[in-house]
Design an enzyme around this catalytic site. Structure first.
Site, PDB file in Angstrom:
ATOM      1  N   GLU A 183       8.807   0.625   6.147  1.00 14.53           N
ATOM      2  CA  GLU A 183       9.699   1.682   5.505  1.00 14.53           C
ATOM      3  C   GLU A 183       9.801   3.032   5.983  1.00 14.53           C
ATOM      4  O   GLU A 183       8.785   3.330   6.527  1.00 14.53           O
ATOM      5  CB  GLU A 183       8.983   1.770   3.826  1.00 14.53           C
ATOM      6  N   GLY A 196       6.109   1.487  -9.097  1.00 17.71           N
ATOM      7  CA  GLY A 196       5.169   2.749  -9.894  1.00 17.71           C
ATOM      8  C   GLY A 196       5.592   3.731 -10.429  1.00 17.71           C
ATOM      9  O   GLY A 196       4.908   4.675 -10.636  1.00 17.71           O
ATOM     10  N   TYR A 197       6.968   3.780 -10.334  1.00 23.29           N
ATOM     11  CA  TYR A 197       7.553   5.008 -10.489  1.00 23.29           C
ATOM     12  C   TYR A 197       7.974   5.627 -12.012  1.00 23.29           C
ATOM     13  O   TYR A 197       8.857   6.372 -12.108  1.00 23.29           O
ATOM     14  CB  TYR A 197       8.626   5.321  -9.611  1.00 23.29           C
ATOM     15  N   ASP A 238       9.663  -5.073  -3.584  1.00 25.98           N
ATOM     16  CA  ASP A 238      10.128  -3.508  -3.975  1.00 25.98           C
ATOM     17  C   ASP A 238       9.251  -2.670  -2.521  1.00 25.98           C
ATOM     18  O   ASP A 238       9.390  -1.621  -2.216  1.00 25.98           O
ATOM     19  CB  ASP A 238       9.015  -3.293  -5.134  1.00 25.98           C
ATOM     20  N   THR A 241      -1.523   8.356  -5.581  1.00 25.00           N
ATOM     21  CA  THR A 241      -1.239   7.034  -5.259  1.00 25.00           C
ATOM     22  C   THR A 241      -2.419   6.076  -5.387  1.00 25.00           C
ATOM     23  O   THR A 241      -3.531   6.568  -5.286  1.00 25.00           O
ATOM     24  CB  THR A 241      -0.874   6.835  -3.732  1.00 25.00           C
ATOM     25  N   HIS A 278      10.523   0.958  -3.135  1.00 25.13           N
ATOM     26  CA  HIS A 278       9.437   1.307  -3.510  1.00 25.13           C
ATOM     27  C   HIS A 278       9.080   2.170  -4.614  1.00 25.13           C
ATOM     28  O   HIS A 278       8.528   3.151  -4.635  1.00 25.13           O
ATOM     29  CB  HIS A 278       8.755   1.747  -2.046  1.00 25.13           C
ATOM     30  N   ARG A 313       1.965  -3.753  -0.703  1.00 26.09           N
ATOM     31  CA  ARG A 313       2.335  -2.959   0.438  1.00 26.09           C
ATOM     32  C   ARG A 313       3.161  -4.055   1.276  1.00 26.09           C
ATOM     33  O   ARG A 313       3.078  -5.435   1.294  1.00 26.09           O
ATOM     34  CB  ARG A 313       0.952  -2.772   1.163  1.00 26.09           C
ATOM     35  N   THR A 368       2.226   8.742   0.014  1.00 27.41           N
ATOM     36  CA  THR A 368       1.905   7.866   1.130  1.00 27.41           C
ATOM     37  C   THR A 368       2.753   8.197   2.339  1.00 27.41           C
ATOM     38  O   THR A 368       2.176   7.764   3.541  1.00 27.41           O
ATOM     39  CB  THR A 368       2.393   6.336   0.661  1.00 27.41           C
ATOM     40  N   ASP A 404      -8.284 -13.935  -6.493  1.00 25.53           N
ATOM     41  CA  ASP A 404      -9.016 -12.485  -5.985  1.00 25.53           C
ATOM     42  C   ASP A 404     -10.323 -12.888  -5.540  1.00 25.53           C
ATOM     43  O   ASP A 404     -11.225 -13.069  -6.037  1.00 25.53           O
ATOM     44  CB  ASP A 404      -9.267 -11.663  -7.217  1.00 25.53           C
TER      45      ASP A 404
END
Length: 342
Positions: free
Chosen positions: A237, A257-258, A232, A67, A254, A208, A46, A147
């Site tokens: 950022e 997802g790591y 997060d 990503t 952030h 995001r 990103t 959604d």
């Protein structure tokens, strides 16, 4: 021979990418137009904005981003320039779901929610949101799924945002960042959203940063409309809002997802995307993260305690709160985190 420029923070890639061609590595945020002029392929994250300013006059023909999100790609320009691209949908879905699951366990452990009596509203039920729904239900929470695009095309069990605002005790966001159309998500959680809440909620954002209006959130926290927040992903950022960081229950750089598992999946997906685009049908990539060095007697036997032992977000939150200026370093030097015991 292909020439590939690769973000040097993408893990597990150096020992494999050279099968595709000649590889060069540099920090994603430092990649400039001079660096891409004579390369064929970009593999990014990103932190690299792929647009006309970067790519015009280059020979880049394919971009792979490791990503799920792709708002850092100017897809209109890429289409105009004839540059193909692929992202990695679902690569870190289980990693983000693990993060949210651990957060829910911590909220329960600290008396902020009752898992058996709480309702969670999930905004965005794609790869990530679907896994969050499953884990939340397994913990005993009632789940509301919101959604609008899927609701219009599929009908079924989706509910409106207004119903989430009326019934949910926890609201968690798992949407892409979009700026136009009836489902635009930029500042989706702004003044109007918080004004529409019918009771105090716990707010979680791992999508995001710009999905939430920071000023509105701080105001909602001061007024008690939001009782707790877990953030997060942040606006602006790495220059994040320090007053918000100081107020949140969990604030991380952030990294939801790591997990090593999610990173390995993303790396494999981008390598396979390049191979597929250039017709290297004989190439296969097997990317496996390191094993955890734990003995079974080290691991708690209770199910929820085992989950927290595997990943406790307080470690990442404490590190960021102690030094917010280290936001990028904490991401770049992220320690080994697994989604399961091997």
């Amino acid at each position: 021979m292909l020439r590939l420029l690769i973000d040097d923070k993408i893990p597990y890639i150096r020992q494999l990418a050279n099968r595709l061609g000649e590889c060069f590595y540099m920090p994603g945020s430092a990649i400039g137009s001079a660096d891409v002029r004579d390369v064929d392929v970009l593999i990014v994250r990103t932190r690299t904005r792929c647009d006309r300013a970067l790519l015009e006059g280059s020979r880049v023909r394919f971009i792979a981003t490791a990503t799920i999100g792709y708002d850092h790609l100017d897809v209109d320009y890429l289409r105009e320039a004839g540059i193909a691209w692929e992202n990695c949908p679902g690569c870190n879905a289980s990693s983000v779901a693990q993060y949210v699951e651990s957060v829910l366990i911590l909220l329960s452990r600290t008396g902020r929610i009752d898992l058996q009596r709480s309702t969670i509203g999930v905004v965005g039920v794609g790869h990530v949101g679907s896994q969050v729904c499953a884990r939340a239900a397994a913990l005993g929470l009632s789940v509301l799924r919101c959604d609008p695009p899927r609701a219009r095309s599929e009908g079924g069990y989706f509910v409106s945002l207004a119903r989430l605002q009326a019934e949910a005790d926890i609201i968690t966001f798992h949407t892409p960042l979009t700026f136009s159309g009836e489902d635009a998500t930029y500042h989706l959680a702004g003044d109007a959203f918080f004004a529409g809440l019918k009771k105090p909620v716990v707010l979680i954002n791992t999508s995001r940063g710009e999905v939430i209006d920071t000023t509105s959130l701080l105001r909602a926290m001061e007024e008690g409309t939001v009782s707790q927040a877990v953030i997060d992903t942040w606006e602006n950022e790495p220059d994040i809002n320090i007053p918000l960081l100081q107020r949140v229950f969990i604030g991380t750089p952030h990294i939801a997802g790591y997990s090593a598992d999610g990173k390995a999946r993303a790396t494999q997906m981008v390598l396979e995307a390049v191979a597929r685009y250039y017709g290297f049908s004989d190439l296969r990539f097997d990317v496996a993260p390191p094993r955890l060095n734990y003995s079974e007697e080290d691991v708690p036997q209770q199910t929820l305690e085992r989950k927290l032992f595997l990943y406790d977000p307080r470690r990442d939150s404490d590190a960021l709160k102690s030094c917010p200026a280290d936001f990028e370093r904490l991401r770049a030097d992220y320690p080994l985190r697994r989604e399961r015991y091997d």
